[in-house]
Design a protein around this motif. Structure first.
Motif, PDB file in Angstrom:
ATOM      1  N   ASP A 100      39.279  14.324  38.929  1.00 20.49           N
ATOM      2  CA  ASP A 100      40.151  15.291  39.433  1.00 20.49           C
ATOM      3  C   ASP A 100      41.861  14.809  39.950  1.00 20.49           C
ATOM      4  N   ARG A 154      41.566  19.243  42.865  1.00 19.81           N
ATOM      5  CA  ARG A 154      42.610  19.999  41.978  1.00 19.81           C
ATOM      6  C   ARG A 154      43.771  21.516  42.423  1.00 19.81           C
ATOM      7  N   VAL A 161      42.299  17.390  35.176  1.00 18.94           N
ATOM      8  CA  VAL A 161      41.146  18.074  35.031  1.00 18.94           C
ATOM      9  C   VAL A 161      39.535  17.390  34.331  1.00 18.94           C
ATOM     10  N   ILE A 214      45.562  25.696  37.365  1.00 19.85           N
ATOM     11  CA  ILE A 214      45.924  24.937  38.324  1.00 19.85           C
ATOM     12  C   ILE A 214      47.621  25.469  39.302  1.00 19.85           C
TER      13      ILE A 214
END
Length: 921
Positions: free
Chosen positions: A508, A622, A631, A640
């Motif tokens: 991430d 994230r 991701v 997000i």
């Protein structure tokens, strides 16, 4: 792949931390059938002491040091709270047991990552970005760049003293400790200097090194010259003029912190982490504004001590530039994954080209620095011109003295790249009386722009093959060298050797962040490096890191109120795509563009608290407010959030352009917004997996906010759709004969693959009390075991367990003197897992950190090396798991009766990149 990353988030797959070189690009890392553990020597033999970095709780440094009978090599006070010292195993064990000790980490050796680019970056000239900063004489004024590198050679016109400035920048407190370099090392340009060698060892440096901040390698001088060398300095190399060269921030000051050293064996050159942390700590205490730290990362990054020091530097307002590494082009080869540093990839800029013109008229374009043509003459393959007493092999590689002068006089000689330095080959050609050289790549590599002893053209693999076909069919081959030829290759392009994402430690996180010039960059050098030259061309991501450091200095000078995260944001959101095939995994946000970065419109900022929570494992990557979106393992939907702040000084409206990603729908809400100066808008970015997603394959693009003026704010997006999710490891008794693996589906049909099972016999060990103190294990609390990793190994796993659950054991895996992986929890069991390790000989060190019975630790070690081969002894209930996306199901696994004196290991793969280890005992 993601499942294995969960096993040990501190590991870099393949142990790439030590695969990089000082001078630039290296070949792609070698990929790595089951083999038994190598025979173990004396199981009670202890290894000697080593240097460790000890991080303590605030205020505990004196108390912890008082408990040890050692003198610290360094005390760290400005970034982390702690110290480094040479410790015996008993000391390490005692420290790890203390509640006021946060981390005890062995110091490891890292490697440096090694025309005028100011024109290419459009800094100079009447319309260049320097003009908006007051011209080159003001570009970077008031900013101090700290260079943590191999030192600096100050007696070059690139570091001429600045005029009309105070001797010391306001707020800067650094001193000039010069040692044998002399009292005139520092000027109004170089405002501080020091060196850090205690962990490397003053007695371990090369004979031409010196205990001073003066650079004998040349790497630090080159980087500092790129970042902050003077403007319009005449450069000469091998007596030839190469025009005028400028640093990126010519008015910035330099502070030199030498922490990287040459050793008698070049393979041992590098920078000890204890010395690096000391240098960073001093630089932050001195008050630098920007740090350039172009070194490889440790296996534990970004959760190691060096990363922690750099995080605290960022917290105190210091921008940190570092290098993506030169281990590309494979995926997961990027170095420095910490989100608080700016990791630079390397790309081409202005090309230096020429052509080999064959006798049949064929023109083969390659890299050429010389501007002197060579008229048509004989073309001779070096392997056919071996001198008496020299082998054909040595002649083909153009070793000094291997060529027969009578065979090559006045000819153009074809030499093969490899084994020895490229410039040594042209020297051998010159010594033999030849007129020129063609250097050929035997396999795909970069084409560095070297300054050779004779006019030379360096050809890539495809051109080299065509050249060889001509030689094979022509008994009287001829050629000429044309320095005016070009193939109009577009620039910039990311170098093949530049480290690529994804960041294996955390899918991430998107790394690298940006790309900058890193190929054949001319800058100052140290004449102490052996060739006497004060200018050099270097290639590698350390060169691009220096560019980013210089650009950050310009931004900090122009926008002193911005945080380091905002400076990074400005560089990323205004970058542009490189030429040719690329993606955020190779270029990050794209190629830097200072003119646009000075006025980015919107910036992303990240608080020090958020970075600290991420480092502590309490905040996923994230959720950091980074100018990128990544991701890993997208099964269905991910949400997000990002916050954008208007830094333009005027009210402006923005609308979003979402990328059209194959297999992933991207939306951002609100779709438009208006912000006054200083206002912040939170946006929600939703990523939804669609039916045409390709599982296991990263899809990339750019999410863009377009302002009503000229502002275009874009962030790179990288998403890996997954077909399933499953545990990293499942364990079962060997006698059970079956086990089930929980599976969360992301597709209607998921194929199943099996590797193994492979058995491992236990290797017993005994760590005994050796100093008469029943509260410690003494010198006998460490055992070292050789470990061989054969070619073709896809997974290496090591497990240790003791007979007392109150014991505490640690594992360290070394290749040579480089730490590849560590496991240092507080338990009687530890495991290490590496995916695709480099084949070769390793050393496994088992350390008894605590004896539950206060005197002895006994136990056993298991080691498995697995290939992709299905051994036929682990049978899945189905070869395809079916259902509806979002369903939870189970996959049954069975096995026949197996040898109960061994432990068995296998891997079950679900689709592409989802793996579960199956451990049977």
């Amino acid at each position: 792949m993601r499942a294995l990353r969960r096993l040990s988030t501190a590991l870099l797959a393949g142990g790439l931390a030590a695969s990089l070189t000082v001078a630039g690009a290296v070949g792609a890392a070698t990929s790595s059938s089951a083999a038994p553990l190598a025979e173990v020597g004396d199981p009670t033999a202890a290894t000697g002491g080593a240097v460790y970095l000890v991080t303590v709780q605030k205020g505990a440094q004196d108390r912890v040091l008082a408990s040890l009978d050692v003198d610290p090599l360094y005390r760290y006070t400005h970034t982390i709270a702690g110290f480094s010292a040479r410790l015996e195993p008993a000391d390490v064990k005692a420290l790890r047991a203390r509640a006021d000790v946060v981390r005890v980490e062995r110091s490891t050796r890292q490697r440096l990552q090694s025309g005028s680019t100011t024109d290419f970056l459009e800094l100079a000239g009447d319309t260049g970005a320097w003009q908006s900063l007051g011209g080159p004489e003001r570009a970077g004024a008031g900013v101090v760049i700290g260079s943590v590198d191999s030192g600096l050679w100050p007696r070059t016109p690139a570091f001429a003293p600045l005029t009309d400035v105070d001797a010391r920048p306001a707020g800067f407190t650094g001193a000039c400790r010069t040692g044998v370099a002399g009292s005139n090392f520092c000027t109004t340009k170089v405002v501080a200097a020091d060196w850090f060698v205690e962990a490397f060892g003053p007695d371990a440096i090369a004979s031409n090194e010196e205990l001073s901040p003066r650079d004998t390698v040349g790497h630090g001088t080159h980087s500092a010259s790129v970042a902050a060398g003077g403007a319009g300095v005449d450069a000469r190399l091998n007596g030839r003029p190469f025009g005028q060269v400028s640093g990126i921030a010519p008015a910035a000051r330099l502070a030199v912190y030498k922490a990287c050293w040459a050793a008698p064996d070049p393979d041992q050159d590098g920078c000890e982490t204890a010395d690096l942390v000391a240098a960073v700590d001093r630089a932050v205490g001195d008050g630098v504004d920007v740090l350039d730290v172009p070194v490889s990362s440790t296996p534990a990054a970004p959760f190691d001590t060096l990363s922690a020091a750099l995080r605290h530097a960022e917290r105190q307002g210091v921008f940190v530039a570092t290098a993506a590494g030169n281990a590309g082009p494979g995926p997961g080869t990027v170095q420095q994954p910490a989100p608080w540093v700016t990791t630079a990839a390397a790309s081409t800029h202005t090309l230096r080209q020429g052509a080999v013109v064959l006798g049949d008229g064929t023109r083969l374009v390659g890299a050429m620095v010389a501007r002197t043509p060579v008229e048509s003459t004989r073309l001779v393959a070096a392997r056919t011109a071996a001198a008496r007493g020299s082998s054909t092999h040595d002649a083909a590689l153009c070793h000094r003295g291997s060529l027969d002068p009578a065979a090559v006089k006045d000819a153009i000689v074809v030499c093969q790249r490899g084994v020895i330095a490229r410039v040594e080959k042209s020297a051998a050609v010159r010594d033999a009386g030849a007129a020129g050289m063609v250097l050929t790549n035997p396999y795909p590599q970069e084409l560095p722009t070297d300054v050779h002893s004779v006019p030379s053209v360096h050809l890539d693999t495809a051109a080299a093959r065509e050249l060889q076909r001509y030689l094979d069919r022509e008994s009287a081959a001829t050629a000429a060298l044309d320095p005016a030829a070009t193939d109009s290759t577009p620039v910039p392009q990311v170098l093949a050797a530049s480290g690529r994402g994804p960041a294996d430690v955390d899918g991430d996180l998107l790394k690298p962040d940006v790309t900058a010039p890193g190929s054949g960059v001319l800058a100052a050098a140290s004449p102490l490096n052996g060739d006497g030259q004060q200018w050099a061309m270097r290639t590698g991501t350390s060169v691009s890191s220096a560019h980013v450091a210089g650009l950050a200095a310009l931004l900090r000078s122009a926008r002193p109120g911005w945080s380091p995260a905002q400076v990074k944001s400005a560089l990323m959101t205004t970058a542009y795509d490189v030429e040719g095939p690329s993606s955020p995994l190779t270029q990050g946000a794209g190629h830097v563009d200072l003119a646009r970065a000075l006025d980015p419109g919107l910036t992303f900022d990240v608080s020090a608290r958020a970075f600290a929570r991420y480092a502590a494992g309490r905040l996923p990557a994230r959720r950091l407010n980074l100018p990128s979106v990544a991701v890993d393992d997208l099964l269905d939907t991910a949400l997000i959030r990002r916050r954008l702040t208007n830094v333009s000084g005027r009210t402006e409206s923005y609308s979003v352009n979402a990328p059209d990603l194959p297999g992933v729908q991207v939306t951002a809400r609100p779709a438009s917004f208006t912000l006054a100066p200083g206002e912040t808008q939170t946006v929600r970015i939703r990523l939804t997996r669609t039916a045409n997603a390709t599982p296991g394959v990263v899809t990339t693009g750019q999410l863009t906010w377009v302002g009503q003026t000229d502002h275009v704010v874009r962030v790179p997006v990288a998403v890996r759709p997954a077909v399933a999710a499953s545990p990293a490891v499942v364990r079962a008794p060997l006698t059970a004969g079956r086990v089930t693996v929980p599976v969360l589906l992301g597709a209607s049909a998921v194929p199943v693959q099996v590797a193994g099972l492979v058995g491992a016999f236990p290797t017993p060990f005994s760590l005994v009390e050796a100093d008469g103190d029943r509260d410690t294990l003494g010198d006998g609390d460490t055992v070292e075991m050789p470990l061989a990793v054969p070619a073709g190994t896809r997974w290496l796993r090591v497990a240790v367990e003791t007979n007392n659950p109150r014991d505490d054991v640690d594992l360290t895996l070394l290749r040579g003197d480089d730490v590849v992986a560590e496991a240092s929890g507080l338990d009687a069991r530890e495991t290490l897992t590496l995916r695709a390790p480099r084949p070769g000989d390793y050393r496994l060190v088992v350390h008894g950190a605590r004896a539950g019975n206060t005197s002895t630790v006994t136990g056993r070690v298991y080691t498995w090396t697995l290939s992709d081969r299905d051994a036929g002894n682990l049978t899945p209930a189905t070869r395809t798991v079916t259902g509806t996306s979002g369903d939870r199901t189970r996959l049954g696994l069975t096995w026949p009766q197996l040898d109960g004196t061994q432990r068995w290991l296998g891997v079950v793969g679900l689709g592409e990149g989802v793996e579960t280890m199956v451990e049977l005992s």
